[in-house]
Design an enzyme around this catalytic site. Structure first.
Site, PDB file in Angstrom:
ATOM      1  N   PRO A  40       0.846  -1.211   0.000  1.00 41.62           N
ATOM      2  CG  PRO A  40      -0.609  -1.503   1.780  1.00 41.62           C
ATOM      3  CD  PRO A  40       0.663  -2.009   1.203  1.00 41.62           C
ATOM      4  CD  GLU A  41       3.635   2.934  -4.055  1.00 38.97           C
ATOM      5  OE1 GLU A  41       3.659   4.118  -4.440  1.00 38.97           O
ATOM      6  OE2 GLU A  41       4.207   2.019  -4.658  1.00 38.97           O
ATOM      7  CG  HIS A  87      -3.082 -13.928   7.193  1.00 38.83           C
ATOM      8  ND1 HIS A  87      -2.030 -14.562   7.806  1.00 38.83           N
ATOM      9  CD2 HIS A  87      -3.267 -14.564   6.012  1.00 38.83           C
ATOM     10  CE1 HIS A  87      -1.598 -15.539   7.019  1.00 38.83           C
ATOM     11  NE2 HIS A  87      -2.334 -15.565   5.926  1.00 38.83           N
ATOM     12  NE  ARG A 112       5.631 -10.374   2.392  1.00 35.03           N
ATOM     13  CZ  ARG A 112       6.468  -9.884   1.491  1.00 35.03           C
ATOM     14  NH1 ARG A 112       5.983  -9.248   0.438  1.00 35.03           N
ATOM     15  NH2 ARG A 112       7.764 -10.003   1.634  1.00 35.03           N
ATOM     16  NE  ARG A 129      20.744  13.429  -2.401  1.00 31.91           N
ATOM     17  CZ  ARG A 129      19.771  13.359  -1.480  1.00 31.91           C
ATOM     18  NH1 ARG A 129      19.449  14.408  -0.762  1.00 31.91           N
ATOM     19  NH2 ARG A 129      19.139  12.222  -1.290  1.00 31.91           N
TER      20      ARG A 129
END
Ligand SMILES: [Zn+2]
Length: 277
Positions: free
Chosen positions: A2-3, A96, A115, A158
């Site tokens: 999930p973002e 789960h 997980r 950078r």
């Protein structure tokens, strides 16, 4: 994984479904997440009313009446679903279901995480302000602090790839692998470009496109690969709108050149060799 769009989509759904409800009781069936759920969480949260749900980066903040805030991170595969009348959530394995909250309207708010890389912590507001996980996070991509000027400042000198920089949570909150690929495609910048060499005009495009892509994704309920489900147990639909992510070998939707895959910072990245410089 999930973002930000998935977490924001979840926040909006939960805000409609559970704000105003009181937690009657909580049960921790499996405490071993990324960090163990505190043994006293269930006892401390019982009786608390949910007054607001906010988000910082990919952390959901379930604010309780009084001084406590339940901080939740979904990790790699976590989900929070609100279930009514004992209904199971579609697509989720009940083995789960690690933490569940019984609310005063009889519904269940359930944290499921195959997980177990997620995180669930009950904090006071003062602790929330000083907690290391949140203090180190860069600006939200929707605010005015995330601008071409800001990206110019943080990219000069950078040598790392621009994609890694966009995914660095200290630079900007909540842009993960899928959206970094999509943002850079729309901005016409290759994921492998040295951040310090990206031009001012290109950074301007990245600053403008980042919130657009994330808003589109939020509107679609996020992107689903594998186990992610939103608060109703539904998969996200942004996957239908992906232009480069997971499309290696398929024709670019703009110029028909085959999309290429490359590994940047140990993550798969996708780009069009013609549209992206
Ligand atoms: Zn192209």
């Amino acid at each position: 994984m999930p973002e930000l769009p998935e977490v924001e989509s979840l926040r909006r759904i939960l805000a409609r479904e559970v704000v105003g409800r009181r937690v009657v009781s909580a049960a921790v069936n499996e405490a071993r997440l990324r960090r163990a759920v505190a043994p006293d969480l269930a006892a401390r949260i019982a009786g608390c009313a949910i007054v607001r749900i906010s988000r910082r980066a990919k952390y959901l903040l379930i604010e309780m009446h009084g001084d406590s805030v339940l901080m939740v991170h979904l990790g790699m595969s976590g989900s929070l679903t609100c279930r009514r009348n004992g209904a199971a959530a579609s697509g989720l394995d009940p083995r789960h279901d690690h933490v569940s909250f019984t609310l005063d309207d009889g519904s269940l708010l359930v944290y499921n995480d195959p997980r177990r890389f997620g995180l669930m912590k009950l904090l006071s507001r003062a602790e929330l302000d000083s907690i290391a996980e949140l203090a180190a996070i860069g600006p939200e991509p929707f605010g005015s602090a995330f601008s071409a000027d800001y990206l110019w400042r943080v990219t000069r000198g950078r040598v790392g790839a621009i994609k890694n920089l966009l995914m660095d949570q200290r630079i900007v909150a909540g842009v993960g692998n899928i959206y970094a690929s999509e943002i850079l495609f729309r901005a016409g910048v290759r994921p492998t470009r040295r951040a310090g060499r990206v031009t001012r005009a290109e950074l301007g495009r990245i600053a403008a496109i980042t919130p657009q892509v994330l808003r589109e994704a939020i509107g679609s309920g996020g992107t689903t690969f594998r186990s992610y489900r939103d608060a109703r147990g539904q998969p996200g639909r942004f996957v239908e709108r992906l232009r480069v992510y997971d499309r290696a070998g398929q024709p670019c939707l703009v110029c028909a050149t085959p999309i290429r895959a490359v590994v940047v910072g140990q993550r798969s990245s996708f780009f069009c060799p013609r549209c992206q410089k």
